[in-house]
Design a protein around this motif. Structure first.
Motif, mmCIF file in Angstrom:
data_model
loop_
_atom_site.group_PDB
_atom_site.id
_atom_site.type_symbol
_atom_site.label_atom_id
_atom_site.label_comp_id
_atom_site.label_asym_id
_atom_site.label_seq_id
_atom_site.Cartn_x
_atom_site.Cartn_y
_atom_site.Cartn_z
ATOM 1 N N SER A 61 -8.533 1.018 6.201
ATOM 2 C CA SER A 61 -9.324 -0.074 5.629
ATOM 3 C C SER A 61 -9.042 -1.392 6.353
ATOM 4 O O SER A 61 -9.923 -2.214 6.505
ATOM 5 N N VAL A 66 -13.985 2.341 7.848
ATOM 6 C CA VAL A 66 -13.954 2.504 6.416
ATOM 7 C C VAL A 66 -14.961 3.496 5.893
ATOM 8 O O VAL A 66 -14.795 4.038 4.813
ATOM 9 N N THR A 67 -16.018 3.755 6.657
ATOM 10 C CA THR A 67 -17.096 4.586 6.147
ATOM 11 C C THR A 67 -16.923 6.022 6.610
ATOM 12 O O THR A 67 -16.801 6.288 7.790
ATOM 13 N N LEU A 140 -17.092 7.717 -1.253
ATOM 14 C CA LEU A 140 -17.131 6.463 -2.017
ATOM 15 C C LEU A 140 -15.738 5.821 -2.038
ATOM 16 O O LEU A 140 -15.576 4.650 -1.744
ATOM 17 N N SER A 141 -14.730 6.588 -2.432
ATOM 18 C CA SER A 141 -13.373 6.053 -2.375
ATOM 19 C C SER A 141 -12.400 7.202 -2.127
ATOM 20 O O SER A 141 -12.529 8.274 -2.712
ATOM 21 N N ARG A 142 -11.491 6.935 -1.232
ATOM 22 C CA ARG A 142 -10.482 7.942 -0.915
ATOM 23 C C ARG A 142 -9.389 7.867 -1.966
ATOM 24 O O ARG A 142 -8.821 6.798 -2.206
ATOM 25 N N PRO B 81 -11.253 7.374 -11.452
ATOM 26 C CA PRO B 81 -10.638 7.740 -10.177
ATOM 27 C C PRO B 81 -9.120 7.907 -10.307
ATOM 28 O O PRO B 81 -8.541 8.792 -9.690
ATOM 29 N N ARG B 85 -7.188 11.204 -9.282
ATOM 30 C CA ARG B 85 -6.113 11.181 -8.291
ATOM 31 C C ARG B 85 -4.891 11.885 -8.842
ATOM 32 O O ARG B 85 -4.288 12.717 -8.188
ATOM 33 N N CYS B 98 -11.286 12.663 -2.270
ATOM 34 C CA CYS B 98 -12.062 11.435 -2.348
ATOM 35 C C CYS B 98 -13.251 11.640 -3.264
ATOM 36 O O CYS B 98 -13.672 12.769 -3.505
ATOM 37 N N THR B 99 -13.740 10.550 -3.822
ATOM 38 C CA THR B 99 -14.983 10.610 -4.565
ATOM 39 C C THR B 99 -16.126 10.462 -3.572
ATOM 40 O O THR B 99 -15.992 9.786 -2.559
#
Lengths: 156, 156
Positions: A61, A66-67, A140-142, B81, B85, B98-99
């Motif tokens: 990040s 990031v993507t 979306l989020s790790r 999340p 996790r 990841c989401t």
DNA sequence: GTTGAAAAGTGAACTCG
DNA sequence: CGAGTTCACTTTTCAAC
């Protein structure tokens, strides 16, 4: 090619995966060996290809990569793994590729700076004659990441 | 907390990702800096968390972690999340979670020694109240892998 | 595993914008 | 002052034995 690892080798690997810049004295201390003996182990493991190299672990990040996306690839007709490797490797955003079981033929892992970079990269993947369709999931989020290593298996 | 990286920082990172055991003199040579100055850069990058650590890159096939799977997870109801996790981290075979966007809620990457270990791990994942279904793809053959790093984007 | 010379790491004092 | 440099001094590497 006998790459039989003994118990000390595995401990050395564990040590170097936890800290890739550990000194040979530190490694030796963990496995009850002198520093030169520890170095000889590491040298041998590198020569055998068990240790492929050393690298810094970077916070993605901060650096701006990031993507991410996971992309399932559906191919038409016969698919040679060699051919697939060649065409996926040509797309720099693809950091990992493998053939998989199930309805799709391959799974790709892509990393880029911007969503539109991902879009363009996926476009390139689709733009081959033998690719029938793709199914993408943007990350979306790790939640977490951890190194592959000697570790207990789940009990259940 | 301004973690603004300048051009030299990026070169230092590139250098350390290529060789995590590079000496400060070698790093300095790449960025036209003295060894102590290079060390100060690296120390700062570590302190800022940009460099999270150093690790050895191991050939997974040699060590016997050969069986991999990608698993899409479909959750029921609201999914925090943090909660996800926690429960995915409890399964040691899950090395990455990841989401994601799309119909599934999360994507897991599992590594184990045997297919039955994967099976048991996936069972554990499914065995939570908030997990509705999973969709697994066993990795048949890994085509390639490459490190994430500063790299050209695809042109198209 | 031990030894010793060469190389690298590391802190301090110093210099430059 | 932040950032680079040179310089002493310690630790580590590494090729002998």
């Amino acid at each position: 090619m006998s790459t039989g690892l003994d118990d000390i080798d595995r401990k050395v690997l564990t040590c170097l995966m936890r800290d890739g810049r550990a000194t040979y004295a530190e490694i030796g201390q963990e496995v009850d060996l002198s520093a030169p003996a520890a170095k000889r182990r590491v040298d041998r493991l590198r020569a055998e290809g068990v240790i492929q190299g050393f690298t810094a672990v970077i916070d993605p990040s901060v650096v701006g990569w990031v993507t991410e996306a996971y992309v399932e690839v559906y191919c038409s007709g016969k698919v040679s793994p060699t051919q697939l490797r060649r065409q996926f490797q040509a797309v720099p955003e693809v950091i990992s590729a493998c053939t998989i079981s199930g309805s799709a033929d391959a799974m790709l892992h892509l990393v880029a700076e911007e969503v539109q970079d991902l879009e363009r990269a996926i476009g390139l993947v689709r733009n081959e004659d033998n690719i029938e369709q793709t199914r993408s999931a943007i990350v979306l989020s790790r939640l977490f990441d951890r190194p592959v290593g000697p570790r207990g298996r789940s009990e259940g």
